[in-house]
Write a protein that holds these residues in place. Structure first.
Motif, short mmCIF file in Angstrom:
data_model
loop_
_atom_site.label_atom_id
_atom_site.label_comp_id
_atom_site.label_asym_id
_atom_site.label_seq_id
_atom_site.Cartn_x
_atom_site.Cartn_y
_atom_site.Cartn_z
N MET A 127 -19.88 -48.53 -105.64
CA MET A 127 -21.22 -48.36 -105.07
C MET A 127 -21.16 -47.40 -103.88
SD MET A 127 -23.65 -51.41 -103.51
CE MET A 127 -23.70 -52.27 -105.08
N THR A 128 -22.18 -46.55 -103.81
CA THR A 128 -22.40 -45.70 -102.63
C THR A 128 -23.76 -46.04 -102.05
OG1 THR A 128 -21.06 -43.89 -103.51
CG2 THR A 128 -22.61 -43.35 -101.76
N LEU A 129 -23.81 -46.28 -100.75
CA LEU A 129 -25.05 -46.64 -100.08
C LEU A 129 -25.34 -45.61 -98.99
CD1 LEU A 129 -24.37 -50.47 -99.71
CD2 LEU A 129 -25.60 -49.29 -101.55
N ILE A 130 -26.58 -45.12 -98.96
CA ILE A 130 -27.02 -44.11 -98.01
C ILE A 130 -28.06 -44.73 -97.10
CG2 ILE A 130 -27.99 -41.79 -97.76
CD1 ILE A 130 -27.35 -41.63 -100.93
N ALA A 131 -27.74 -44.85 -95.81
CA ALA A 131 -28.65 -45.51 -94.86
C ALA A 131 -29.21 -46.80 -95.45
CB ALA A 131 -29.78 -44.57 -94.46
N PRO A 132 -28.34 -47.70 -95.89
CA PRO A 132 -28.81 -48.89 -96.62
C PRO A 132 -29.67 -49.80 -95.74
CG PRO A 132 -26.49 -49.12 -96.03
CD PRO A 132 -26.88 -47.71 -95.71
N ALA A 133 -30.71 -50.36 -96.37
CA ALA A 133 -31.68 -51.17 -95.62
C ALA A 133 -31.90 -52.53 -96.25
CB ALA A 133 -33.00 -50.42 -95.51
N GLN A 199 -24.05 -43.29 -93.18
CA GLN A 199 -25.08 -43.71 -92.23
C GLN A 199 -25.18 -42.71 -91.08
OE1 GLN A 199 -27.25 -46.57 -92.08
NE2 GLN A 199 -28.08 -45.28 -90.44
N GLY A 200 -26.38 -42.18 -90.87
CA GLY A 200 -26.63 -41.30 -89.74
C GLY A 200 -26.80 -42.10 -88.45
N MET A 201 -26.23 -41.60 -87.37
CA MET A 201 -26.35 -42.29 -86.09
C MET A 201 -27.62 -41.92 -85.35
SD MET A 201 -22.38 -42.43 -84.77
CE MET A 201 -22.74 -43.71 -83.53
N GLU A 202 -28.37 -40.93 -85.87
CA GLU A 202 -29.67 -40.58 -85.30
C GLU A 202 -30.80 -40.98 -86.25
OE1 GLU A 202 -29.81 -36.55 -83.95
OE2 GLU A 202 -28.10 -36.79 -82.61
N ASP A 203 -30.55 -41.99 -87.05
CA ASP A 203 -31.53 -42.50 -88.00
C ASP A 203 -32.57 -43.32 -87.25
OD1 ASP A 203 -32.92 -43.89 -89.98
OD2 ASP A 203 -31.15 -44.21 -91.22
N PRO A 204 -33.86 -42.88 -87.25
CA PRO A 204 -34.88 -43.63 -86.53
C PRO A 204 -35.43 -44.82 -87.31
CG PRO A 204 -35.87 -41.69 -87.52
CD PRO A 204 -34.39 -41.63 -87.84
N ASP A 205 -35.12 -44.90 -88.60
CA ASP A 205 -35.69 -45.94 -89.45
C ASP A 205 -34.73 -47.10 -89.69
OD1 ASP A 205 -38.17 -44.51 -89.94
OD2 ASP A 205 -36.96 -43.15 -91.16
N VAL A 206 -33.46 -46.77 -89.92
CA VAL A 206 -32.44 -47.79 -90.13
C VAL A 206 -31.33 -47.54 -89.11
CG1 VAL A 206 -30.80 -48.83 -91.74
CG2 VAL A 206 -32.98 -47.92 -92.59
N PRO A 207 -31.30 -48.27 -88.01
CA PRO A 207 -30.28 -48.04 -86.98
C PRO A 207 -28.87 -48.20 -87.55
CG PRO A 207 -31.99 -49.55 -86.20
CD PRO A 207 -32.22 -49.37 -87.66
N TRP A 208 -27.94 -47.42 -87.02
CA TRP A 208 -26.58 -47.48 -87.55
C TRP A 208 -25.96 -48.87 -87.35
CZ3 TRP A 208 -22.61 -48.48 -84.11
CH2 TRP A 208 -22.84 -48.21 -82.75
N HIS A 233 -32.20 -40.17 -91.11
CA HIS A 233 -32.34 -41.17 -92.15
C HIS A 233 -32.20 -40.57 -93.54
CE1 HIS A 233 -33.52 -44.88 -94.07
NE2 HIS A 233 -34.52 -44.28 -94.69
N ARG A 234 -32.72 -39.41 -93.74
CA ARG A 234 -32.76 -38.84 -95.09
C ARG A 234 -31.39 -38.34 -95.56
NH1 ARG A 234 -37.82 -37.87 -96.94
NH2 ARG A 234 -37.13 -36.14 -98.26
N LEU A 235 -30.58 -37.84 -94.64
CA LEU A 235 -29.27 -37.28 -95.00
C LEU A 235 -29.39 -36.34 -96.20
CD1 LEU A 235 -26.85 -40.32 -94.46
CD2 LEU A 235 -27.23 -38.35 -92.96
N SER A 236 -30.31 -35.37 -96.06
CA SER A 236 -30.59 -34.44 -97.14
C SER A 236 -30.15 -33.01 -96.84
CB SER A 236 -32.09 -34.44 -97.47
OG SER A 236 -32.49 -35.68 -98.01
N ARG A 237 -29.46 -32.80 -95.72
CA ARG A 237 -28.94 -31.47 -95.44
C ARG A 237 -27.85 -31.12 -96.44
NH1 ARG A 237 -27.08 -32.78 -89.42
NH2 ARG A 237 -26.04 -34.34 -90.74
N GLU A 238 -27.52 -29.84 -96.55
CA GLU A 238 -26.50 -29.44 -97.51
C GLU A 238 -25.18 -30.15 -97.25
OE1 GLU A 238 -24.67 -27.75 -100.69
OE2 GLU A 238 -26.82 -27.78 -100.21
#
Length: 254
Positions: A127-133, A199-208, A233-238
């Motif tokens: 499993m891979t989880l991206i900013a899991p909530a 997990q992004g540490m600047e995620d405003p929706d799901v804190p790290w 939160h999106r982690l959609s950059r290249e």
């Protein structure tokens, strides 16, 4: 089982009678990757389409779908619950895949991935989880509402939540209360396969810190948390997408 050409959207009706949109390419070898989208998200985003192209190019299977009330699927978003979207996820997986699975869940999709893994038992291999909530309805969303909004939800049954992407959307009492039935973070999550968390540490929706709670609750030992200091939160950059593909490639090889 129904297969489609890569990129072609088709529809099926779930056992609960919901008409759901999906894309599926069967594997040539290896596992099938299953994408589980986030809350008010769908299978058209850059992360899912890039991961889909990689998976198919590598000969793996790939399934993406839209929950009811999301994207191209039928239904009203305001009628949705964690129970219903879990049913949608299991219906899509069981209708269109066989064999080994790697679940990839983004935001709410991380919660869906964990719930699906608990139901599917031995089929899920990684499993891979991206900013899991997981548990976001109770532990993230409800505390964000002020006292007036909480009272409105309890008294009227809903409130309107502002959106950064258009019109406000409805959050119902049913969604909040139903979510509590599927809480995971308060007890051990008994899954034992490789899990990678981005997990992004600047995620405003799901804190790290929420990801740390999840890692602590997971029962298996092969869990690696990747904290991305400047990640949102999106982690959609290249660079984020390349990291996602790299992690999924690692899991496929195991």
């Amino acid at each position: 089982m129904t297969g489609t050409f890569a990129g072609m959207t088709e529809y099926f009706t779930s056992p609960q009678g919901r008409r759901l949109a999906y894309r599926y390419t069967p594997p040539v070898h290896g596992p099938t990757f299953v994408w589980l989208s986030g809350f008010k998200s769908d299978m058209s985003g850059s992360k899912v389409t890039r991961l889909e192209a990689w998976a198919i190019g590598a000969g793996h299977g790939f399934l993406a779908f839209d929950y009811s009330g999301h994207g191209l699927s039928d239904g009203d978003f305001a009628d949705g619950t964690i129970s219903a979207w879990r049913e949608d996820a299991l219906a899509a997986i069981e209708a269109h895949t066989d064999g080994a699975l790697v679940l990839v869940g983004s935001s709410m999709g991380g919660w869906m991935a964990l719930l699906a893994a608990l139901a599917l038992e031995e089929r899920v291999k990684a499993m891979t989880l991206i900013a899991p909530a997981p548990d976001f309805t109770q532990k993230l969303m409800w505390p964000e509402f002020n006292a007036d909004q909480q009272a409105e939800i309890m008294d009227k049954g809903f409130t309107l939540r502002p959106s950064d992407y258009g019109e406000p959307y409805t959050i119902t009492r049913n969604l909040i209360e139903d979510g509590e039935k599927w809480s995971l973070l308060d007890g051990p999550i008994m899954v034992d396969f490789p899990i990678r968390v981005l997990q992004g540490m600047e995620d405003p929706d799901v804190p790290w810190q929420h990801a740390l709670k999840l890692v602590d609750a997971l029962g298996g030992g092969d869990v690696i948390l990747h904290l991305i200091k400047d990640g949102d939160h999106r982690l959609s950059r290249e660079e984020d997408i390349q990291r996602l593909i790299g992690v999924c490639g690692e899991l496929a090889s195991t």
